[in-house]
Design a protein around this motif. Structure first.
Motif, PDB file in Angstrom:
ATOM      1  N   ILE A  68      10.195   1.665   3.800  1.00  0.00           N
ATOM      2  CA  ILE A  68      10.401   1.687   5.248  1.00  0.00           C
ATOM      3  C   ILE A  68      11.805   1.219   5.605  1.00  0.00           C
ATOM      4  O   ILE A  68      12.452   1.785   6.499  1.00  0.00           O
ATOM      5  N   GLY A  69      12.301   0.209   4.899  1.00  0.00           N
ATOM      6  CA  GLY A  69      13.661  -0.251   5.160  1.00  0.00           C
ATOM      7  C   GLY A  69      14.680   0.849   4.960  1.00  0.00           C
ATOM      8  O   GLY A  69      15.640   0.984   5.731  1.00  0.00           O
ATOM      9  N   GLY A  70      14.475   1.674   3.930  1.00  0.00           N
ATOM     10  CA  GLY A  70      15.383   2.783   3.684  1.00  0.00           C
ATOM     11  C   GLY A  70      15.362   3.793   4.805  1.00  0.00           C
ATOM     12  O   GLY A  70      16.409   4.305   5.232  1.00  0.00           O
ATOM     13  N   VAL A 104       7.889  -0.974  12.364  1.00  0.00           N
ATOM     14  CA  VAL A 104       7.312   0.192  11.708  1.00  0.00           C
ATOM     15  C   VAL A 104       6.188  -0.245  10.772  1.00  0.00           C
ATOM     16  O   VAL A 104       6.393  -1.067   9.871  1.00  0.00           O
ATOM     17  N   PHE A 105       5.005   0.336  10.976  1.00  0.00           N
ATOM     18  CA  PHE A 105       3.838   0.009  10.162  1.00  0.00           C
ATOM     19  C   PHE A 105       3.693   0.940   8.962  1.00  0.00           C
ATOM     20  O   PHE A 105       3.174   0.531   7.922  1.00  0.00           O
ATOM     21  N   ALA A 106       4.111   2.181   9.115  1.00  0.00           N
ATOM     22  CA  ALA A 106       3.964   3.141   8.021  1.00  0.00           C
ATOM     23  C   ALA A 106       4.871   4.329   8.268  1.00  0.00           C
ATOM     24  O   ALA A 106       5.175   4.680   9.417  1.00  0.00           O
ATOM     25  N   ALA A 113       5.655  -1.567   0.573  1.00  0.00           N
ATOM     26  CA  ALA A 113       5.864  -0.578  -0.486  1.00  0.00           C
ATOM     27  C   ALA A 113       7.343  -0.493  -0.825  1.00  0.00           C
ATOM     28  O   ALA A 113       8.178  -0.328   0.062  1.00  0.00           O
ATOM     29  N   THR A 114       7.678  -0.592  -2.101  1.00  0.00           N
ATOM     30  CA  THR A 114       9.075  -0.525  -2.526  1.00  0.00           C
ATOM     31  C   THR A 114       9.361   0.819  -3.188  1.00  0.00           C
ATOM     32  O   THR A 114       8.452   1.526  -3.635  1.00  0.00           O
ATOM     33  N   LEU A 115      10.636   1.127  -3.265  1.00  0.00           N
ATOM     34  CA  LEU A 115      11.046   2.367  -3.920  1.00  0.00           C
ATOM     35  C   LEU A 115      10.607   2.382  -5.379  1.00  0.00           C
ATOM     36  O   LEU A 115      10.207   3.425  -5.912  1.00  0.00           O
ATOM     37  N   GLY A 149       0.799  -1.221   0.000  1.00  0.00           N
ATOM     38  CA  GLY A 149       0.000   0.000   0.000  1.00  0.00           C
ATOM     39  C   GLY A 149       0.830   1.267   0.000  1.00  0.00           C
ATOM     40  O   GLY A 149       1.796   1.387   0.759  1.00  0.00           O
ATOM     41  N   ILE A 150       0.479   2.191  -0.901  1.00  0.00           N
ATOM     42  CA  ILE A 150       1.047   3.543  -0.927  1.00  0.00           C
ATOM     43  C   ILE A 150      -0.132   4.506  -1.083  1.00  0.00           C
ATOM     44  O   ILE A 150      -0.954   4.348  -1.988  1.00  0.00           O
TER      45      ILE A 150
END
Length: 375
Positions: free
Chosen positions: A144-146, A253-255, A114-116, A98-99
């Motif tokens: 989120i990983g970033g 982290v959820f969002a 969500a990916t880059l 989701g974005i």
């Protein structure tokens, strides 16, 4: 305890999404290039509420929790490594997609999967772009990983990934799991209400507060301080650690809520080589200290690393060039399946898939221009 935990996890996410056999969990326990370890289970929640309930069950069982997205990192940060003194549960979040674009597309709220690349693709028709696209330590990375790792060290204008707006869970000093909503969006009161409303977009424009910083506004001035006592960019810089930003696994982290940027136009790429570090130092100081406009990004590479990339990086280069980063998680999964099969064949070498891809890549044309390799 393990049996009770397995029962509870299966009640939350379903039988098919709690993996306990070593052959099933291997692709989640091993990094693409680095990092591997043992795990009691891999759990794959499909919603934010399921993610929260899994966290509650794991916290109650006092197990080590590793949250993992695409597992495409090259530094081993999303896989177990070494001993922990307790059992490890990996929560794989790539089903929670989701974005949500808000504030006239000037900001994006990104969920765990969500990916880059997905964010870039969503923003491109709108004339905007995300903070970063691809990094030197993560390919096919999650947004989120970033943020959690302050990724983006090559970005000169925007600096490392950073936000002060996030929705996350943390365990306090008393051992209680708490949900913290600092997204700046009114989503309700109870944890499950907040999470369900966010995932389903049940909020209105009036529920969105102005919020705080969605990127590091001061970095473009900070990076110009070429005579400072400390580098402008280094790991775990305290000035860029804020809740989810730089949390590096200490929070679930959820969002995150991030700024987007007008698309950069009329850019050019320059390749600069020198056998003398002093020359490159003078160039760096001139660019950062005196140029009217900072470069969008800048990357460096030592000759030894260049030679390694030329020889062993061709397979990844062609995959990204012709398939894009959006397919990397599935390609990594296929590679893991090949390696699992090869591990059962004693006559095949370790890391068979890597060796086979690199052997095949030797049949492909050179991926670097002669002008670079001749230098």
């Amino acid at each position: 305890m393990s049996a009770d935990l397995f029962i509870r996890l299966r009640q939350i996410v379903g039988e098919n999404h709690v993996l306990t056999e070593a052959a099933q969990t291997r692709r989640y326990r091993e990094g693409y290039r680095f990092g591997s370890g043992e795990a009691l289970a891999v759990v794959r929640p499909a919603t934010l509420v399921e993610y929260w309930r899994v966290l509650q069950a794991c916290a109650a069982a006092d197990v080590v929790i590793i949250s993992q997205a695409a597992n495409t990192g090259l530094t081993g940060g999303s896989t177990p490594s070494g001993g922990y003194g307790r059992a490890v549960v990996i929560i794989h979040t790539m089903r929670i997609k989701g974005i949500q674009l808000i504030n006239d597309n000037r900001q994006a709220v990104c969920l765990p999967a969500a990916t880059l690349h997905e964010l870039e693709s969503l923003l491109k028709p709108l004339g905007r772009e995300p903070h970063s696209v691809i990094g030197s330590s993560c390919i096919g990375a999650s947004v989120i990983g970033g943020v959690c790792n302050n990724s983006g060290g090559a970005l000169v204008q925007r600096g490392p990934a950073y936000t002060e707006m996030a929705l996350y869970a943390q365990i306090d000093a008393s051992g209680t799991l708490n949900l913290v909503n600092h997204l700046g969006i009114n989503l309700g009161d109870s944890p499950e209400e907040i999470l369900d409303n966010l995932q389903n977009g049940r909020y209105q424009r009036k529920d969105i507060a102005a919020g705080t910083h969605g990127h590091d506004h001061a970095y473009c001035q900070h990076v110009r301080q070429i005579d400072a006592d400390t580098p402008a960019r280094f790991n775990a810089d305290p000035s860029r650690l804020h809740q989810a930003s730089g949390s590096a696994g200490r929070l679930a982290v959820f969002a995150v809520r991030l700024d987007t940027f007008p698309a950069t136009e009329q850019t050019a790429v320059f390749y600069i080589g020198s056998a003398h570090t002093a020359t490159l130092t003078r160039l760096r100081r001139e660019m950062l200290g005196n140029f009217a406009n900072l470069p969008v990004s800048g990357e460096y590479i030592h000759r030894d690393a260049f030679d390694l990339a030329e020889q062993y990086g061709k397979d990844m280069f062609y995959v990204i060039k012709h398939f894009g980063t959006q397919h990397l998680p599935n390609l990594f999964a296929a590679k893991a399946a090949v390696d699992r099969f090869a591990a059962r064949m004693p006559f095949l070498p370790r890391h068979f898939a890597d060796r086979a891809l690199q052997a095949l890549s030797r049949l492909l044309p050179a991926h670097l221009p002669p002008r670079l390799t001749d230098f």
